[in-house]
Design a protein around this motif. Sequence first.
Motif, PDB file in Angstrom:
ATOM      1  N   GLY A  19       0.824  -1.204   0.000  1.00  9.44           N
ATOM      2  CA  GLY A  19       0.000   0.000   0.000  1.00  9.44           C
ATOM      3  C   GLY A  19       0.860   1.256   0.000  1.00  9.44           C
ATOM      4  O   GLY A  19       2.080   1.192   0.059  1.00  9.44           O
ATOM      5  N   LYS A  20       0.163   2.399  -0.054  1.00  7.08           N
ATOM      6  CA  LYS A  20       0.847   3.674  -0.191  1.00  7.08           C
ATOM      7  C   LYS A  20       1.764   3.964   1.012  1.00  7.08           C
ATOM      8  O   LYS A  20       2.909   4.363   0.851  1.00  7.08           O
ATOM      9  CB  LYS A  20      -0.202   4.786  -0.309  1.00  7.08           C
ATOM     10  CG  LYS A  20       0.291   5.978  -1.083  1.00  7.08           C
ATOM     11  CD  LYS A  20      -0.874   6.947  -1.302  1.00  7.08           C
ATOM     12  CE  LYS A  20      -0.430   8.112  -2.154  1.00  7.08           C
ATOM     13  NZ  LYS A  20      -1.515   9.052  -2.390  1.00  7.08           N
ATOM     14  N   PHE A  21       1.220   3.743   2.221  1.00  3.24           N
ATOM     15  CA  PHE A  21       1.960   4.048   3.438  1.00  3.24           C
ATOM     16  C   PHE A  21       3.234   3.209   3.524  1.00  3.24           C
ATOM     17  O   PHE A  21       4.319   3.714   3.812  1.00  3.24           O
ATOM     18  CB  PHE A  21       1.052   3.787   4.648  1.00  3.24           C
ATOM     19  CG  PHE A  21       1.694   4.162   5.953  1.00  3.24           C
ATOM     20  CD1 PHE A  21       2.030   5.484   6.213  1.00  3.24           C
ATOM     21  CD2 PHE A  21       1.963   3.189   6.910  1.00  3.24           C
ATOM     22  CE1 PHE A  21       2.620   5.830   7.416  1.00  3.24           C
ATOM     23  CE2 PHE A  21       2.563   3.535   8.117  1.00  3.24           C
ATOM     24  CZ  PHE A  21       2.894   4.857   8.374  1.00  3.24           C
ATOM     25  N   LEU A  22       3.097   1.920   3.209  1.00  2.00           N
ATOM     26  CA  LEU A  22       4.258   1.022   3.237  1.00  2.00           C
ATOM     27  C   LEU A  22       5.322   1.488   2.258  1.00  2.00           C
ATOM     28  O   LEU A  22       6.522   1.489   2.553  1.00  2.00           O
ATOM     29  CB  LEU A  22       3.789  -0.401   2.900  1.00  2.00           C
ATOM     30  CG  LEU A  22       4.828  -1.508   3.096  1.00  2.00           C
ATOM     31  CD1 LEU A  22       5.230  -1.594   4.553  1.00  2.00           C
ATOM     32  CD2 LEU A  22       4.294  -2.852   2.618  1.00  2.00           C
ATOM     33  N   LYS A  23       4.864   1.934   1.077  1.00  4.40           N
ATOM     34  CA  LYS A  23       5.820   2.391   0.056  1.00  4.40           C
ATOM     35  C   LYS A  23       6.623   3.589   0.554  1.00  4.40           C
ATOM     36  O   LYS A  23       7.834   3.675   0.329  1.00  4.40           O
ATOM     37  CB  LYS A  23       5.081   2.773  -1.223  1.00  4.40           C
ATOM     38  CG  LYS A  23       4.695   1.575  -2.046  1.00  4.40           C
ATOM     39  CD  LYS A  23       4.042   1.987  -3.355  1.00  4.40           C
ATOM     40  CE  LYS A  23       3.547   0.732  -4.063  1.00  4.40           C
ATOM     41  NZ  LYS A  23       2.835   0.992  -5.277  1.00  4.40           N
ATOM     42  N   ILE A  24       5.927   4.523   1.227  1.00  2.97           N
ATOM     43  CA  ILE A  24       6.617   5.720   1.722  1.00  2.97           C
ATOM     44  C   ILE A  24       7.699   5.326   2.723  1.00  2.97           C
ATOM     45  O   ILE A  24       8.846   5.780   2.653  1.00  2.97           O
ATOM     46  CB  ILE A  24       5.608   6.702   2.366  1.00  2.97           C
ATOM     47  CG1 ILE A  24       4.710   7.284   1.266  1.00  2.97           C
ATOM     48  CG2 ILE A  24       6.331   7.824   3.110  1.00  2.97           C
ATOM     49  CD1 ILE A  24       3.594   8.143   1.777  1.00  2.97           C
ATOM     50  N   ILE A  25       7.331   4.421   3.654  1.00  2.06           N
ATOM     51  CA  ILE A  25       8.293   3.977   4.676  1.00  2.06           C
ATOM     52  C   ILE A  25       9.506   3.310   4.011  1.00  2.06           C
ATOM     53  O   ILE A  25      10.664   3.616   4.330  1.00  2.06           O
ATOM     54  CB  ILE A  25       7.628   2.971   5.638  1.00  2.06           C
ATOM     55  CG1 ILE A  25       6.443   3.625   6.303  1.00  2.06           C
ATOM     56  CG2 ILE A  25       8.654   2.419   6.630  1.00  2.06           C
ATOM     57  CD1 ILE A  25       6.367   3.494   7.780  1.00  2.06           C
ATOM     58  N   ILE A  26       9.230   2.402   3.062  1.00  4.51           N
ATOM     59  CA  ILE A  26      10.323   1.673   2.407  1.00  4.51           C
ATOM     60  C   ILE A  26      11.240   2.639   1.662  1.00  4.51           C
ATOM     61  O   ILE A  26      12.469   2.546   1.749  1.00  4.51           O
ATOM     62  CB  ILE A  26       9.750   0.602   1.452  1.00  4.51           C
ATOM     63  CG1 ILE A  26       9.130  -0.523   2.276  1.00  4.51           C
ATOM     64  CG2 ILE A  26      10.838   0.048   0.546  1.00  4.51           C
ATOM     65  CD1 ILE A  26       8.383  -1.530   1.465  1.00  4.51           C
ATOM     66  N   ASN A  27      10.640   3.601   0.966  1.00  8.64           N
ATOM     67  CA  ASN A  27      11.489   4.523   0.202  1.00  8.64           C
ATOM     68  C   ASN A  27      12.307   5.448   1.095  1.00  8.64           C
ATOM     69  O   ASN A  27      13.426   5.798   0.761  1.00  8.64           O
ATOM     70  CB  ASN A  27      10.660   5.306  -0.804  1.00  8.64           C
ATOM     71  CG  ASN A  27      10.329   4.443  -2.014  1.00  8.64           C
ATOM     72  OD1 ASN A  27      11.212   3.850  -2.603  1.00  8.64           O
ATOM     73  ND2 ASN A  27       9.054   4.337  -2.352  1.00  8.64           N
ATOM     74  N   ALA A  28      11.739   5.826   2.251  1.00 12.48           N
ATOM     75  CA  ALA A  28      12.510   6.645   3.196  1.00 12.48           C
ATOM     76  C   ALA A  28      13.708   5.849   3.694  1.00 12.48           C
ATOM     77  O   ALA A  28      14.842   6.359   3.749  1.00 12.48           O
ATOM     78  CB  ALA A  28      11.624   7.068   4.363  1.00 12.48           C
ATOM     79  N   TYR A  29      13.464   4.581   4.033  1.00 13.53           N
ATOM     80  CA  TYR A  29      14.560   3.696   4.484  1.00 13.53           C
ATOM     81  C   TYR A  29      15.642   3.593   3.417  1.00 13.53           C
ATOM     82  O   TYR A  29      16.829   3.767   3.688  1.00 13.53           O
ATOM     83  CB  TYR A  29      13.967   2.322   4.832  1.00 13.53           C
ATOM     84  CG  TYR A  29      14.909   1.148   4.722  1.00 13.53           C
ATOM     85  CD1 TYR A  29      15.995   1.021   5.583  1.00 13.53           C
ATOM     86  CD2 TYR A  29      14.717   0.165   3.747  1.00 13.53           C
ATOM     87  CE1 TYR A  29      16.865  -0.058   5.471  1.00 13.53           C
ATOM     88  CE2 TYR A  29      15.570  -0.901   3.638  1.00 13.53           C
ATOM     89  CZ  TYR A  29      16.642  -1.014   4.497  1.00 13.53           C
ATOM     90  OH  TYR A  29      17.503  -2.066   4.373  1.00 13.53           O
ATOM     91  N   VAL A  30      15.225   3.363   2.162  1.00 13.71           N
ATOM     92  CA  VAL A  30      16.197   3.190   1.084  1.00 13.71           C
ATOM     93  C   VAL A  30      16.980   4.485   0.847  1.00 13.71           C
ATOM     94  O   VAL A  30      18.210   4.468   0.754  1.00 13.71           O
ATOM     95  CB  VAL A  30      15.485   2.728  -0.209  1.00 13.71           C
ATOM     96  CG1 VAL A  30      16.428   2.798  -1.392  1.00 13.71           C
ATOM     97  CG2 VAL A  30      14.969   1.323  -0.052  1.00 13.71           C
ATOM     98  N   GLU A  31      16.279   5.617   0.801  1.00 13.63           N
ATOM     99  CA  GLU A  31      16.979   6.883   0.552  1.00 13.63           C
ATOM    100  C   GLU A  31      17.995   7.179   1.643  1.00 13.63           C
ATOM    101  O   GLU A  31      19.094   7.654   1.376  1.00 13.63           O
ATOM    102  CB  GLU A  31      15.984   8.055   0.459  1.00 13.63           C
ATOM    103  CG  GLU A  31      15.175   8.128  -0.810  1.00 13.63           C
ATOM    104  CD  GLU A  31      15.991   7.972  -2.081  1.00 13.63           C
ATOM    105  OE1 GLU A  31      17.177   8.342  -2.094  1.00 13.63           O
ATOM    106  OE2 GLU A  31      15.441   7.449  -3.067  1.00 13.63           O
TER     107      GLU A  31
END
Lengths: 217, 225
Positions: free
Chosen positions: B47-59
């Motif tokens: 979902g959208k929220f999970l994507k935001i968290i994952i991308n913050a972690y990756v960045e």
Amino acid sequence: MITLSDFLFLLQGVPVTLSISLLSFALGFIIGIPIAVVRQIAPLELTVVAEGYEKVMRGIPVLVFMLFLHFGLAGIVPIFKDSFISSVVALGLRSGAYQSQIFRGAINSVGRDQMRAAISLGMTRTQAFRHIILPQAFIVALPGLGSEIALLIKDSSYSFVLGVLDLTKYSDILRKATKSFIIPYLTAAILYILMTFPIANYLDRWGSRLKTKYGLR
Amino acid sequence: MSDILFILEFAGLILEGFIMTVIMTFLGLAGGFVLGVLSALGDVYGGKFLKIIINAYVEFFRGSPLIVQLLMFYFSIPILTGIKWDAFTAGAVTLMLNSGAYQKGYFKGAIEAVFKDQLLAAKSLGMTFKQTLMHIVLPQALRIVIPPWTNEYVSLGLSTSALIVIGLRELTNISKSIAAQTFRPLEVYLFTSIIYLVWITVSLKVLDYIYNRVRIPGLEVTSEI
């Protein structure tokens, strides 16, 4: 939260980090293009040397290379007694190997057909490289060069081990001075992200725009 | 350069350091593999929220230097959580988090390279999402990911030299102390470089061999950087 004075203290490290990264990028650029061209058109012996150079640079940690220059080679070449210069040269020589690979890929993607066409128009191989192939290859290489600058900004932090006063070193000093164990490093990490992210992104977009403009793949 | 054989006196120490370097590399790669696959799946199917968290972690982990990450985790976790941890644990955990962020990009590219048609076909055969993932997507994705994954192996293996900042006794750190002890830094670092070079070259050959055994002809991926 970080106080303003602590933040300003940390900022002092940013110019050093940026100058190490940009100088080593420039050094890598000067080395990378000739190596890429050599691997395309030079006789076999030179190609083998260029290939060996790339293999070695890609197979040893840049930190070990820095230590080798700064502590080992400094006995023979006194200029490496300077930790800043050792860092720039180590990162720059490695970047030369990386950039040569980026340019080689770009040169290949421009294609042999254009080289043939240029030769059939009476250009020499050198002229064709200089006026036809390289300008296009440079555009194709832009996104790769963006990632390379970002990599250099991050890897410039290895100079911390040699005692260079870069952003990492300032954050370490701040940790010792304030006894705050997370804020100095976290702020430094965010500053690094603020440096790497826009540069890589900008070159990526600039590259795509130019590619569309000139009809390159 | 005369009398290079003095290095043999330190063979035991150097071997110890090399083993530590290899252990840290493999721990980082293994942990990063799990984190990378999970966050790639989360980014593709979540979902959208999970994507935001994952991308913050990756960045965060891709945008900042490993050295800063190591210092941050090594010093701050005991203060924040009260957990006592040594350089080995702190180093291994940080390498896993760092490598996971890079591996996520490679796995995402590979998962997306498995054609959408196949997902529809699997669905029409009555397979559940989990079955499709385990039997259709991952077996293909894990093969095509090998070439970009090889880059991550090399890059993480060489990055383990950063562990020197938290005092872990890996190959670079041990070489530094041998160099200081013997006053022969030139020979010591040259020797260390050769060890790294041989290790990386052999590993590349092995991974290349494996890839050629399991690769799917015609199905290749250009990694998302």
